[in-house]
Design a protein around this motif. Sequence first.
Motif, mmCIF file in Angstrom:
data_model
loop_
_atom_site.group_PDB
_atom_site.id
_atom_site.type_symbol
_atom_site.label_atom_id
_atom_site.label_comp_id
_atom_site.label_asym_id
_atom_site.label_seq_id
_atom_site.Cartn_x
_atom_site.Cartn_y
_atom_site.Cartn_z
ATOM 1 N N ASP A 8 0.838 -1.234 -0.203
ATOM 2 C CA ASP A 8 -0.155 0.011 0.166
ATOM 3 C C ASP A 8 0.757 1.397 -0.050
ATOM 4 O OD1 ASP A 8 -2.400 -1.306 0.133
ATOM 5 O OD2 ASP A 8 -2.545 -1.111 2.045
ATOM 6 N N LEU A 10 -0.589 4.344 0.204
ATOM 7 C CA LEU A 10 -1.134 5.176 0.911
ATOM 8 C C LEU A 10 -2.149 4.107 2.003
ATOM 9 C CD1 LEU A 10 -1.458 8.274 1.203
ATOM 10 C CD2 LEU A 10 -3.431 8.067 -0.103
ATOM 11 N N GLU A 34 -0.028 1.183 -5.216
ATOM 12 C CA GLU A 34 0.662 2.200 -6.008
ATOM 13 C C GLU A 34 0.003 2.107 -7.420
ATOM 14 O OE1 GLU A 34 5.292 3.306 -7.456
ATOM 15 O OE2 GLU A 34 5.009 1.423 -6.350
ATOM 16 N N LEU A 55 -5.951 11.869 4.472
ATOM 17 C CA LEU A 55 -5.045 11.210 3.593
ATOM 18 C C LEU A 55 -3.793 12.176 3.187
ATOM 19 C CD1 LEU A 55 -7.575 8.744 1.724
ATOM 20 C CD2 LEU A 55 -6.070 8.279 3.667
ATOM 21 N N SER A 56 -3.961 13.347 2.632
ATOM 22 C CA SER A 56 -3.189 14.213 2.149
ATOM 23 C C SER A 56 -2.343 14.930 3.067
ATOM 24 C CB SER A 56 -3.839 14.979 1.068
ATOM 25 O OG SER A 56 -4.674 15.918 1.661
ATOM 26 N N VAL A 66 -2.316 7.783 9.256
ATOM 27 C CA VAL A 66 -2.222 7.686 7.938
ATOM 28 C C VAL A 66 -0.501 7.613 7.692
ATOM 29 C CG1 VAL A 66 -2.394 9.243 5.842
ATOM 30 C CG2 VAL A 66 -3.922 9.326 7.791
ATOM 31 N N TRP A 67 -0.418 6.582 6.559
ATOM 32 C CA TRP A 67 0.820 6.170 6.298
ATOM 33 C C TRP A 67 0.988 6.690 4.734
ATOM 34 C CZ3 TRP A 67 4.525 3.828 9.718
ATOM 35 C CH2 TRP A 67 3.928 3.419 10.974
ATOM 36 N N PHE A 68 2.006 6.903 4.213
ATOM 37 C CA PHE A 68 2.323 7.264 2.928
ATOM 38 C C PHE A 68 4.035 6.472 2.656
ATOM 39 C CE2 PHE A 68 4.947 9.677 -0.304
ATOM 40 C CZ PHE A 68 4.056 9.313 -1.396
ATOM 41 N N ASN A 69 3.899 5.527 1.628
ATOM 42 C CA ASN A 69 5.255 4.861 1.532
ATOM 43 C C ASN A 69 5.788 4.327 2.849
ATOM 44 O OD1 ASN A 69 4.945 5.006 -1.447
ATOM 45 N ND2 ASN A 69 6.239 6.646 -1.630
ATOM 46 N N PHE A 89 2.409 15.129 -3.621
ATOM 47 C CA PHE A 89 1.033 14.983 -4.031
ATOM 48 C C PHE A 89 0.604 16.053 -4.821
ATOM 49 C CE2 PHE A 89 0.383 13.062 0.785
ATOM 50 C CZ PHE A 89 0.899 12.027 0.412
ATOM 51 N N VAL A 166 0.621 10.775 -5.773
ATOM 52 C CA VAL A 166 -0.674 10.474 -5.741
ATOM 53 C C VAL A 166 -1.353 12.012 -5.858
ATOM 54 C CG1 VAL A 166 -2.533 9.995 -3.847
ATOM 55 C CG2 VAL A 166 -0.334 9.012 -3.589
#
Length: 242
Positions: A8, A10, A34, A55-56, A66-69, A89, A166
Motif C-alpha cells: 500500500d 497510502l 501504487e 490522507l493528504s 495515515v501512512w505514505f510509502n 502530492f 498521488v
Amino acid sequence: MVAPPDNDVLFARTLRHSHRGSPALLGVSVGVREGEILAVVGPRGSGKTTLLRCLSGQLVPDQGEVWFNGAPVHTQPAAARDHLRRERFGWVGSEPQLLPELTAWENAALPLLMRGVRSRAARAQAQEWLDRLDIGAAARKHPARLLQSERQRVAVARALVATPAVVFADDPAAPLHRADRAQVLRTLTSAARSHGMTVVLAGTDPDTARYADRTLALRDGRTESATAVQDRETPDPAPANA
C-alpha cells in the motif's frame, strides 16, 4: 504503531475526525496500492472531503493513522506535511482556486515553479498538460477570461503537471456539464495510468466508479462497502494524445 501493508502506497487506519463537534469520519480504514485509482463515492456530507484531507496531510485526524510509502504522516509536523504535499502530492477540488493575476499556463505550472524548475521548462510541461485537456489555446489567458469548465481543466493540469505520486481529486468534475465532466475524468484517469500515478477520486455521482479500479463507499462518516470494480462499464477510450 503497526506499519501498514508493504503493497500500500497510502494507508489509513480507523480514522476519526470531527468538525466543531460534528463527526465527519467514524473509524474509516483504507489502503491504496501504487498506481491504483480508488473512487470514494457517497452523498454530500458523507465524509469524502475530510477523508481526502486526512490522507493528504491537510488535516491531522482526531484519532487514527495515515501512512505514505511506509512512513507515518499523522505524526509529522505541519512543515513536513506541507513539504510532502508540495513534493509528492497533487490536489484538485470542485473549485479551481486559480490565482487571478496569473495566466492559465502560469497557474498550471505553479507546482513546478515552486520547486525551482526554470520558467521555460515549466511552461513547456504546463502547455503539454493544457493541450491534453483541450485548453492549450487559452494558455495566455487569465482566469477571468476563461469559462468555468476551462478554469477547472487548468486546475486538473496543475494537479498533474509535476507527475505526483498521488493525486487527490475531490469531486473535480462537479461544476461541469456532463460532456465536459466525462472528458476531464477520462483525461485525469488515463493520464494517471500512463504515468503510474495513484489517484484517490471522490465524487457524489456513482458513475465516478466507472473510471476507477476499486470503489470505497462512504455514508455518514462510515465505510458502507469496499468492493473491487470488476464488471464496471469500460470508460471510453482516451484521446490519442492523453
